[in-house]
Design a protein around this motif. Structure first.
Motif, PDB file in Angstrom:
ATOM      1  N   VAL A 145      66.727  28.797  -7.259  1.00  0.00           N
ATOM      2  CA  VAL A 145      67.918  29.466  -6.740  1.00  0.00           C
ATOM      3  C   VAL A 145      67.872  30.963  -7.052  1.00  0.00           C
ATOM      4  CG1 VAL A 145      70.423  29.643  -6.940  1.00  0.00           C
ATOM      5  CG2 VAL A 145      69.338  27.397  -6.831  1.00  0.00           C
ATOM      6  N   LEU A 192      77.358  28.213  -5.381  1.00  0.00           N
ATOM      7  CA  LEU A 192      76.444  27.437  -6.224  1.00  0.00           C
ATOM      8  C   LEU A 192      76.808  25.958  -6.346  1.00  0.00           C
ATOM      9  CD1 LEU A 192      75.610  29.964  -9.082  1.00  0.00           C
ATOM     10  CD2 LEU A 192      74.230  29.330  -7.094  1.00  0.00           C
ATOM     11  N   ILE A 252      67.897  25.340   0.320  1.00  0.00           N
ATOM     12  CA  ILE A 252      67.488  26.639  -0.212  1.00  0.00           C
ATOM     13  C   ILE A 252      67.232  27.628   0.920  1.00  0.00           C
ATOM     14  CG2 ILE A 252      65.584  27.841  -1.368  1.00  0.00           C
ATOM     15  CD1 ILE A 252      67.504  26.599  -3.295  1.00  0.00           C
ATOM     16  N   TYR A 280      70.499  28.667   2.350  1.00  0.00           N
ATOM     17  CA  TYR A 280      71.131  29.576   1.399  1.00  0.00           C
ATOM     18  C   TYR A 280      70.520  30.971   1.501  1.00  0.00           C
ATOM     19  CZ  TYR A 280      71.987  31.606  -3.252  1.00  0.00           C
ATOM     20  OH  TYR A 280      72.309  32.434  -4.300  1.00  0.00           O
TER      21      TYR A 280
END
Length: 214
Positions: A161, A144, A17, A20
């Motif tokens: 997310v 994703l 995460i 990301y």
């Protein structure tokens, strides 16, 4: 009680995460049409308009993620007419912004909104520009699956997310707006504000054309 294996999985998930978040933050900071619009509006004295437009974009990305997770992204991808329609609306809105900036542009009084547009409209324009963008949909269709299992997404993972996406975009857009706000007093000291206003208007109009051709 959570086992050691579960704890390791959680740690890997959190590291993914964070990776990301920083990747999306960096990608958003790359110069593009939407960043140009927010910077131009901030330079023109419409900081709140730039903020609400960026808010709409961030919300749009969250909606795109929702569509991808529930399989609607592929359905939209197969129907380009939706993208064509939304792009036409987005281009018209952006060209209107450029016209407003061309006529008024930067003013010595920052309370003078050069665009004179409703904030709901700014959010809606940013959201529509983002949700119906083929590039945005393609980005999340690629990102994703590497981050979460789309065939078995649970609510906490999806919420994480979405929160990371919104936070990354908001941080990047605020960085752009703060930078433009820092540059504005420097540009206001010049004697050729008319030229600067025309340049800002041209930048925004070019951004609209960029979105149309992309």
């Amino acid at each position: 009680m959570r086992t050691l294996a579960d704890a390791r999985k959680l740690k890997v998930h959190l590291s993914d995460i964070f990776a990301y978040f920083f990747m999306l933050f960096t990608l958003t900071l790359v110069p593009g049409p939407l960043n140009t619009i927010m910077m131009a509006r901030t330079l023109a004295g419409d900081t709140s308009g730039a903020i609400f437009f960026g808010l709409g974009i961030a919300l749009g990305d969250v909606i795109v993620i929702f569509l991808v997770v529930f399989g609607l992204g592929t359905w939209l991808e197969a129907r380009p007419m939706f993208f064509n329609f939304s792009q036409a609306i987005a281009i018209a809105y952006i060209l209107w912004l450029s016209w407003c900036i061309y006529n008024k542009g930067m003013q010595p009084d920052e309370s003078n909104d050069p665009v004179q547009t409703g904030r709901v409209g700014d959010v809606a324009a940013g959201l529509l520009t983002c949700v119906m963008s083929p590039q945005t949909l393609l980005l999340y269709l690629v990102l994703l699956p590497a981050l979460i299992d789309l065939s078995a997404v649970d609510a906490p993972a999806l919420a994480t997310v979405m929160a990371a996406t919104f936070s990354a975009l908001a941080a990047a857009f605020l960085t752009v707006i703060v930078l433009a706000g820092w540059l504005r007093p420097l540009l206001m000291q010049g004697r050729h504000l008319g030229v600067v206003n025309r340049c800002l208007a041209c930048l925004v109009a070019t951004s609209g054309v960029w979105i149309g051709l992309s």
